[in-house]
Design a protein around this motif. Sequence first.
Motif, PDB file in Angstrom:
ATOM      1  N   GLN A   1       2.381  -0.501   2.698  1.00  0.00           N
ATOM      2  CA  GLN A   1       3.348  -1.373   2.029  1.00  0.00           C
ATOM      3  C   GLN A   1       4.099  -0.662   0.911  1.00  0.00           C
ATOM      4  O   GLN A   1       4.554  -1.287  -0.039  1.00  0.00           O
ATOM      5  CB  GLN A   1       2.619  -2.608   1.463  1.00  0.00           C
TER       6      GLN A   1
ATOM      7  N   CYS B   1      -0.968 -10.014  -2.821  1.00  0.00           N
ATOM      8  CA  CYS B   1      -0.016  -8.910  -2.652  1.00  0.00           C
ATOM      9  C   CYS B   1       0.751  -9.010  -1.337  1.00  0.00           C
ATOM     10  O   CYS B   1       1.782  -8.354  -1.170  1.00  0.00           O
ATOM     11  CB  CYS B   1      -0.703  -7.559  -2.784  1.00  0.00           C
TER      12      CYS B   1
ATOM     13  N   ARG C   1       1.537  -5.519  -6.336  1.00  0.00           N
ATOM     14  CA  ARG C   1       0.699  -4.587  -5.570  1.00  0.00           C
ATOM     15  C   ARG C   1       0.053  -3.517  -6.430  1.00  0.00           C
ATOM     16  O   ARG C   1      -1.063  -3.077  -6.145  1.00  0.00           O
ATOM     17  CB  ARG C   1       1.530  -3.976  -4.436  1.00  0.00           C
TER      18      ARG C   1
ATOM     19  N   LEU D   1      -2.399  -1.231   1.416  1.00  0.00           N
ATOM     20  CA  LEU D   1      -1.356  -0.965   0.419  1.00  0.00           C
ATOM     21  C   LEU D   1      -0.559   0.292   0.758  1.00  0.00           C
ATOM     22  O   LEU D   1       0.629   0.378   0.442  1.00  0.00           O
ATOM     23  CB  LEU D   1      -1.985  -0.826  -0.974  1.00  0.00           C
TER      24      LEU D   1
ATOM     25  N   ARG E   1      -5.790  -9.594  -1.861  1.00  0.00           N
ATOM     26  CA  ARG E   1      -4.995  -9.186  -0.697  1.00  0.00           C
ATOM     27  C   ARG E   1      -3.976 -10.265  -0.329  1.00  0.00           C
ATOM     28  O   ARG E   1      -2.829  -9.968   0.020  1.00  0.00           O
ATOM     29  CB  ARG E   1      -5.914  -8.908   0.489  1.00  0.00           C
TER      30      ARG E   1
END
Length: 643
Positions: free
Chosen positions: A524, A477, A484, A521, A474
């Motif tokens: 993102q 990323c 990612r 994620l 984590r």
Amino acid sequence: AASASSDGNDVDVANRLFREGADAARTAAEDVVNRLAKERFTADGGDAMIKLSKKEAAFIDRMIRSARWRKLLIDLSATNKDSKLFMYCLQSISNLGFHRDIANRIDQSDYFGVFRSMLQSELAIAGRVAVDGYAGGVVVDSIDTAVGPMGSIVADLRRTCTSTSYTYLYAMEVLGELLSKSKEALSLLAKEEEGGDGKSSNHHYPESLRRAIRKWERLREELEDEMLKPTKTGTTFQRKRRIDVCLTMSDLFQRKRRRPDPREEGASSRNGTCSANASHGDLADTLDSALSQLLTRNSLGNQIDKEIAENMLKYAYGGSTDRIGDLLTKHPTAITALLRNLFGSKRVRQLETRLKCARLVALAVAASERMARSSVDDPAEVEESDEDVLSQVILKASQSCEQLENHVSFTVLDSVEDAEGSSSVGRQLSAMCIRHSVVAHGVLIWAKELAGGSDFVTTASYPTISPCILSLARLICRYHPLTRHSVLEVSLIFMGHSNREISHRKMQSIKEQCLRLMLWLTTQGLSLAVLSAVQNKLEKGGSSEMDSANLRYFLSGILEIVQPPYSLALARALGTLMMKRPCVDALQSKHFEASKQGLIAKLVNQFEATGDFQKAGEEDKSLISMLTSTYCSPKKNQSSLCH
């Protein structure tokens, strides 16, 4: 008024049930027809259809234009390659522009005309489509975004273009010519802007062309990587054949066999008119040969040896090291191979060879930084790394990963300053991952290979070291967006772990940490990839990898994250997932939070209000209808209100 409202609700429910029943009946009938067609089709019967009159054979054209029947025709053409009927059907499907349907389902290497048309169409889509697989005005309904950047366009082209030697040769030549012409056009546009007043009406065109060029260059690298990827299928001779075809077509082999143009500057040097230039040319040949050997050994699953690394670094003896880094960046598979030799489970053990590998990676990083500085207005924006310092950092990071394999746990710290002077391996590795993207990529290679090992889940340190690895992923990323997709792969590997000797609560805690990482994620830019990955998990792994409790945890988080307005792509991905039987059971379970029940109906109602819904096809409208009947019926609404 209440009676009229009740009657209206009853009519809506009846209409939804009718549509749902009609879709189910249509699907069942199609399945029967598809099965019978595949079992009973004969080449003679197909040839007889070709002889029918145009009026009698009109049903074939209608099947070609139908999305449902087109899939059957494509599947039958794959199993009946000599059939004149299906050669006609496949060519007609290609002429009508349904190349995505063809690329998704079959390999077109036996139909060169179809392959050529498909490649032309796919390259045009690749140039326009966004990196997440979606863009306005581009037909990408069949793109699966769970397979990485640009979705299944890249995955399908990797499969079809590398299926035979001639398709690979043709695809690489087309890409080379396309890139050459595009760069010429970009250069002409730049000269026009310099010579004009800078007020061109097509000021956005150069930027869009630059983006397309970058994607085509990446696609060419992907095709080379597919040809050189280590495979477990086929004989050693077949694998070597693929490697030889790929390397023979590359500049590593062709450069020294290409006749120089005497009009070019420096042509005499390449002709070897003086001994110094001849010696320099020999070093260049040695570098090319060593890089070819590295790629070959990596493709066959072997480690790099000291001699190959030395031969690659010999070019530095003749002057600048720039060409070493430039050549490595043109072949990213080689950089990945070097990182695997440093961080992978089959890493090189000899310290001297590891140091040479680290220096080669550092040269590649320096080359990429040079290219980045040349493409920005202010070169000072791009940090310049010291090759010697970076090679020592890469070596230290690889050694730190090796040490952590013998630890029970380690500390992950989101701070570079606090890690300075610390003796903690975890803190030092965290700082190196934050500062250097190449270290972050190497650590993710280590994490994937470690977590993917068959014995990892049974080790005594698994319950304590797994949360640390996920925390480190984590952290990576957060600072390096391009990692990612790799982080998503790491989380999916941990989701597939199972060990009955570990308490259910501990395993559930690790999987919930994976799900939190996946939910992060989605915020993102990876929402479509995450949703598709979860759907694939349910279809392939079932409840063994993601049980009802995990699904409730994940879907509860999704309901809190997603906010309108929704794109049609998101509505399609999330709606398809919500209609899977395990998800329906999880969302309608009494264990699902009562406060979230109302959010489900609100979400489904907002799907229909998306701006792109008017452009939706029959399948999308049918999906929304099924979602409405499943989650928004009066009975469901009353129960949620009661809560």
